[in-house]
Design an enzyme around this catalytic site. Sequence first.
Site, mmCIF file in Angstrom:
data_model
loop_
_atom_site.group_PDB
_atom_site.id
_atom_site.type_symbol
_atom_site.label_atom_id
_atom_site.label_comp_id
_atom_site.label_asym_id
_atom_site.label_seq_id
_atom_site.Cartn_x
_atom_site.Cartn_y
_atom_site.Cartn_z
ATOM 1 C CG ASP A 1 46.370 0.127 77.279
ATOM 2 O OD1 ASP A 1 45.746 0.963 77.979
ATOM 3 O OD2 ASP A 1 45.930 -0.301 76.207
ATOM 4 C CE LYS B 1 38.199 2.210 78.485
ATOM 5 N NZ LYS B 1 37.031 2.291 77.605
ATOM 6 C CG PHE C 1 40.475 -4.034 73.855
ATOM 7 C CD1 PHE C 1 39.735 -4.634 72.840
ATOM 8 C CD2 PHE C 1 40.425 -2.655 73.970
ATOM 9 C CE1 PHE C 1 38.949 -3.875 71.974
ATOM 10 C CE2 PHE C 1 39.637 -1.888 73.112
ATOM 11 C CZ PHE C 1 38.895 -2.504 72.109
HETATM 12 N N1 PLP Z 1 43.288 0.216 75.858
HETATM 13 C C1 PLP Z 1 42.485 -0.323 76.790
HETATM 14 C C2 PLP Z 1 43.089 -1.069 77.934
HETATM 15 C C3 PLP Z 1 41.099 -0.191 76.698
HETATM 16 O O1 PLP Z 1 40.305 -0.751 77.621
HETATM 17 C C4 PLP Z 1 40.559 0.522 75.600
HETATM 18 C C5 PLP Z 1 39.101 0.665 75.464
HETATM 19 O O2 PLP Z 1 38.319 0.005 76.074
HETATM 20 C C6 PLP Z 1 41.439 1.078 74.663
HETATM 21 C C7 PLP Z 1 42.790 0.911 74.819
HETATM 22 C C8 PLP Z 1 40.908 1.853 73.494
HETATM 23 O O3 PLP Z 1 40.374 3.062 73.947
HETATM 24 P P1 PLP Z 1 39.380 3.905 73.033
HETATM 25 O O4 PLP Z 1 38.092 3.158 72.967
HETATM 26 O O5 PLP Z 1 39.275 5.224 73.727
HETATM 27 O O6 PLP Z 1 40.019 4.022 71.685
#
Ligand code: PLP
Length: 395
Positions: free
Chosen positions: A222, A251, A137
């Site tokens: 990520d 986050k 994700f």
């Molecule tokens: N990358 C990861 C691993 C995530 O868990 C998330 C959101 O849960 C994102 C990217 C996307 O982040 P945002 O919701 O701040 O756009």
Amino acid sequence: MTLDELRGLDERYAMPTYRRAGVEFVRGIGARLWDSEGREYLDFFAGLSVHNAGHCHPRIVEAIRDQSARLMGVSNLYYTEPGPALSQRLAEASLGGKVFLCNSGAEASECAIKLTRKHAHGRGIGSPEIVVLEGAFHGRTLAALAATPKLADQDRFGPLPDGFVAVARDDPAALTAAVGESTAAVMIEPIQGEAGIWPISDEVLAAAREACDASGALLVLDEVQTGMGRTGSLWAYEQLSVRPDVMTAAKALGGGLPVGACVTTEALGDVFEPGDHGSTFAGAPVAAAAALAALDVLDDAELMRSVREHGRRLCDELRDLDGIEQVRGRGLMVGATVAEGIDAAEVVARALDAGLVINTTGPGTLRFLPPLTITASDVDEAVAIVDAALGSGAH
Ligand code: PLP
């Protein structure tokens, strides 16, 4: 306003993109939340791993208060101190290169995708590909969505940007085979969060690093969900055998305000030139000041030790419960798969009724992402509530 009136407003005026539980929270301190009826909750979700320092940490509140009373922003066409100070702090605490600040995880993913594609074009690759893992994700903007295999087949949003290839998350050979001459990057979450807390094996990570080194592609980790101390080190990769070329964070980075970042090694610091990328609010002073304060609180060896210790306690206690089949995770990023016949969503709802905030993600998985400042007795209290909720969650 009553909860019913609030629900009515939301239904009438907010696009229906979320399913919300029937609680209005009005206040938080540390790992405790209070709802509009004055009921207290133990928060083991931390706003989806945002409030790692606990709710309303005095140091973060003070930083926001100070900076917002002085100067909120002037755009990125002029200098203000907190943004560059945050870039320095982030670079020095991770890959040592340069930082693009932004406002969310998805924006950090977009930045990493653009940067690795530009880097690939510089290597003469006309149509660069990014290899991602099944279950990943990376966000909900269009390119991040294309990098998120489970969501990328939602053709109602098509056409999505192409150039993304997905391989199984547990198959080092498949990963090696997928990386070739046209690969710009391999993009991996060290622990897949939204898929249900699935740590990526050392073998897969080593295969990714080796394949990138052999082909000239870049390894992107990520760390949006795993970063900022969540797994018991500031970044999850510190506990792994590989180091990325590019890292994304968001986050908890903003201490509760929306801040994201894409960080590179020194060698990649100047891939972007003026005009290549930008965002109006990126690195603005109040959010950057909050992020600096969050780093002051979370980049702390003693706190990291306690995250690892409380994480072990949480996992051990969860493993002992009837109705829990498997427990996975690292530090205070923990997933527990419930036994067959138990509805995880029902367990989450019962826990909320009993005063514990958790959530469910991936098939049949309870997700625990408490503030990193919790105590051993918070862990025991949470597990006791889950135990009771599991008992009544069986069909
Ligand atoms: N990358 C990861 C691993 C995530 O868990 C998330 C959101 O849960 C994102 C990217 C996307 O982040 P945002 O919701 O701040 O756009």
